[in-house]
Scaffold this active site. Structure first.
Site, PDB file in Angstrom:
ATOM      1  CE  LYS A  16      -6.154  -5.912 -22.429  1.00  0.00           C
ATOM      2  NZ  LYS A  16      -5.054  -4.993 -22.827  1.00  0.00           N
ATOM      3  CE1 TYR A  56      -3.690  -3.301 -18.011  1.00  0.00           C
ATOM      4  CE2 TYR A  56      -5.871  -2.311 -18.080  1.00  0.00           C
ATOM      5  CZ  TYR A  56      -4.964  -3.261 -18.527  1.00  0.00           C
ATOM      6  OH  TYR A  56      -5.334  -4.167 -19.507  1.00  0.00           O
ATOM      7  CG  PHE A  64      -0.839   5.002 -22.633  1.00  0.00           C
ATOM      8  CD1 PHE A  64      -1.461   3.965 -21.949  1.00  0.00           C
ATOM      9  CD2 PHE A  64       0.556   5.039 -22.639  1.00  0.00           C
ATOM     10  CE1 PHE A  64      -0.741   2.991 -21.279  1.00  0.00           C
ATOM     11  CE2 PHE A  64       1.301   4.063 -21.967  1.00  0.00           C
ATOM     12  CZ  PHE A  64       0.642   3.047 -21.297  1.00  0.00           C
ATOM     13  NE  ARG A  92       3.012 -11.394 -21.084  1.00  0.00           N
ATOM     14  CZ  ARG A  92       2.757 -10.083 -20.955  1.00  0.00           C
ATOM     15  NH1 ARG A  92       1.583  -9.670 -20.473  1.00  0.00           N
ATOM     16  NH2 ARG A  92       3.642  -9.187 -21.295  1.00  0.00           N
ATOM     17  CB  THR A  98       2.198  -4.459 -25.537  1.00  0.00           C
ATOM     18  OG1 THR A  98       2.758  -5.154 -24.426  1.00  0.00           O
ATOM     19  CG2 THR A  98       1.151  -3.473 -25.057  1.00  0.00           C
ATOM     20  NE  ARG A 109      -2.074  -8.199 -26.435  1.00  0.00           N
ATOM     21  CZ  ARG A 109      -1.370  -7.966 -25.328  1.00  0.00           C
ATOM     22  NH1 ARG A 109      -0.046  -8.069 -25.352  1.00  0.00           N
ATOM     23  NH2 ARG A 109      -1.982  -7.652 -24.207  1.00  0.00           N
ATOM     24  CG  ASN A 119      -3.604  -5.094 -26.291  1.00  0.00           C
ATOM     25  OD1 ASN A 119      -4.588  -5.170 -25.567  1.00  0.00           O
ATOM     26  ND2 ASN A 119      -2.405  -4.807 -25.833  1.00  0.00           N
ATOM     27  CG  HIS A 122      -4.425  -8.620 -18.508  1.00  0.00           C
ATOM     28  ND1 HIS A 122      -3.335  -7.802 -18.322  1.00  0.00           N
ATOM     29  CD2 HIS A 122      -4.404  -9.511 -17.482  1.00  0.00           C
ATOM     30  CE1 HIS A 122      -2.708  -8.168 -17.209  1.00  0.00           C
ATOM     31  NE2 HIS A 122      -3.335  -9.210 -16.681  1.00  0.00           N
ATOM     32  CD  GLU A 133      -2.670  -9.588 -13.395  1.00  0.00           C
ATOM     33  OE1 GLU A 133      -2.008  -8.596 -13.746  1.00  0.00           O
ATOM     34  OE2 GLU A 133      -2.734 -10.621 -14.085  1.00  0.00           O
TER      35      GLU A 133
HETATM   36  N1  UDP Z   1      -1.314   0.139 -23.398  1.00  0.00           N
HETATM   37  C1  UDP Z   1      -1.613   1.266 -24.152  1.00  0.00           C
HETATM   38  N2  UDP Z   1      -0.563   2.009 -24.670  1.00  0.00           N
HETATM   39  C2  UDP Z   1       0.742   1.695 -24.448  1.00  0.00           C
HETATM   40  C3  UDP Z   1       1.032   0.551 -23.666  1.00  0.00           C
HETATM   41  C4  UDP Z   1      -0.018  -0.204 -23.160  1.00  0.00           C
HETATM   42  O1  UDP Z   1      -2.783   1.584 -24.357  1.00  0.00           O
HETATM   43  O2  UDP Z   1       1.642   2.412 -24.921  1.00  0.00           O
HETATM   44  C5  UDP Z   1      -2.432  -0.677 -22.855  1.00  0.00           C
HETATM   45  C6  UDP Z   1      -2.645  -1.970 -23.662  1.00  0.00           C
HETATM   46  O3  UDP Z   1      -4.040  -2.256 -23.710  1.00  0.00           O
HETATM   47  C7  UDP Z   1      -1.871  -2.968 -22.829  1.00  0.00           C
HETATM   48  C8  UDP Z   1      -2.176  -2.470 -21.421  1.00  0.00           C
HETATM   49  O4  UDP Z   1      -2.132  -1.052 -21.529  1.00  0.00           O
HETATM   50  O5  UDP Z   1      -2.305  -4.299 -23.060  1.00  0.00           O
HETATM   51  C9  UDP Z   1      -1.191  -2.955 -20.363  1.00  0.00           C
HETATM   52  O6  UDP Z   1       0.111  -2.599 -20.744  1.00  0.00           O
HETATM   53  P1  UDP Z   1       1.338  -3.582 -20.502  1.00  0.00           P
HETATM   54  O7  UDP Z   1       2.583  -2.806 -20.767  1.00  0.00           O
HETATM   55  O8  UDP Z   1       1.196  -4.254 -19.178  1.00  0.00           O
HETATM   56  O9  UDP Z   1       1.177  -4.628 -21.717  1.00  0.00           O
HETATM   57  P2  UDP Z   1       0.688  -6.147 -21.769  1.00  0.00           P
HETATM   58  O10 UDP Z   1       1.219  -6.829 -20.544  1.00  0.00           O
HETATM   59  O11 UDP Z   1      -0.820  -6.134 -21.845  1.00  0.00           O
HETATM   60  O12 UDP Z   1       1.282  -6.696 -23.048  1.00  0.00           O
HETATM   61 MG    MG Z   2       1.142  -6.243 -18.561  1.00  0.00          MG
END
Ligand code: UDP
Ligand code: MG
Length: 133
Positions: A16, A56, A64, A92, A98, A109, A119, A122, A133
């Site tokens: 990112k 997203y 958010f 992962r 996250t 992270r 973070n 992705h 994707e």
């Molecule tokens: N995100 C955020 N606030 C939240 C949850 C997620 O800004 O409360 C953002 C964060 O950058 C995250 C992305 O949205 O990586 C995608 O969210 P997801 O739940 O898919 O998490 P990931 O798969 O990236 O761990």
């Molecule tokens: Mg995700």
């Protein structure tokens, strides 16, 4: 694979904008390399508002989302595909939870991330998302 079966997979990873702004792209890519994953595609690109809403889609209605949209569109990202045994789960695990504050020690992270939004990385969470994707 929940039953222990292991397969060669491909997974989609996106560094990112904060990863590039903070000049830790090499450090992050190096972690995937050192794990033994094979890089099969890599591209510098911009995420438009439309692409952000597609990528997203599960989050566009969250409070958010405006903050997430501003973050992901504010600068270039590195989109890449990595291949290896159980690559989706392996990546992962390397990336971590996250919320950077809660991510396990030694994950990308935890080591470099700031919070729940910024973070750095992705990574696809399933074979279906990896393919689309
Ligand atoms: N995100 C955020 N606030 C939240 C949850 C997620 O800004 O409360 C953002 C964060 O950058 C995250 C992305 O949205 O990586 C995608 O969210 P997801 O739940 O898919 O998490 P990931 O798969 O990236 O761990
Ligand atoms: Mg995700």
């Amino acid at each position: 694979m929940s039953d222990g079966a292991r397969h060669i997979e491909r997974t989609f990873v996106m560094l990112k904008p904060d990863a590039l702004e903070r000049s830790i792209m090499g450090e992050i890519l190096g972690r995937f390399e050192r794990k033994g994953l094979k890089l099969v595609r890599l591209e510098l690109r911009r995420v438009t508002k439309d692409l952000a809403a597609t990528h997203y889609a599960h989050l566009v209605d969250k409070p958010f989302y405006p903050e997430l949209e501003a973050y992901i569109t504010r600068g270039p990202v590195v989109a890449c595909v990595w291949e290896g045994i159980d690559a989706i789960r392996v990546v992962r695990n390397l990336v971590g939870a996250t919320d950077s504050i809660l991510a396990a020690a030694g994950t990308i992270r935890c080591d470099f991330g700031v919070d729940k939004t910024e973070n750095l990385v992705h990574a696809s969470d399933s074979p279906e998302s990896a393919a689309s994707e």
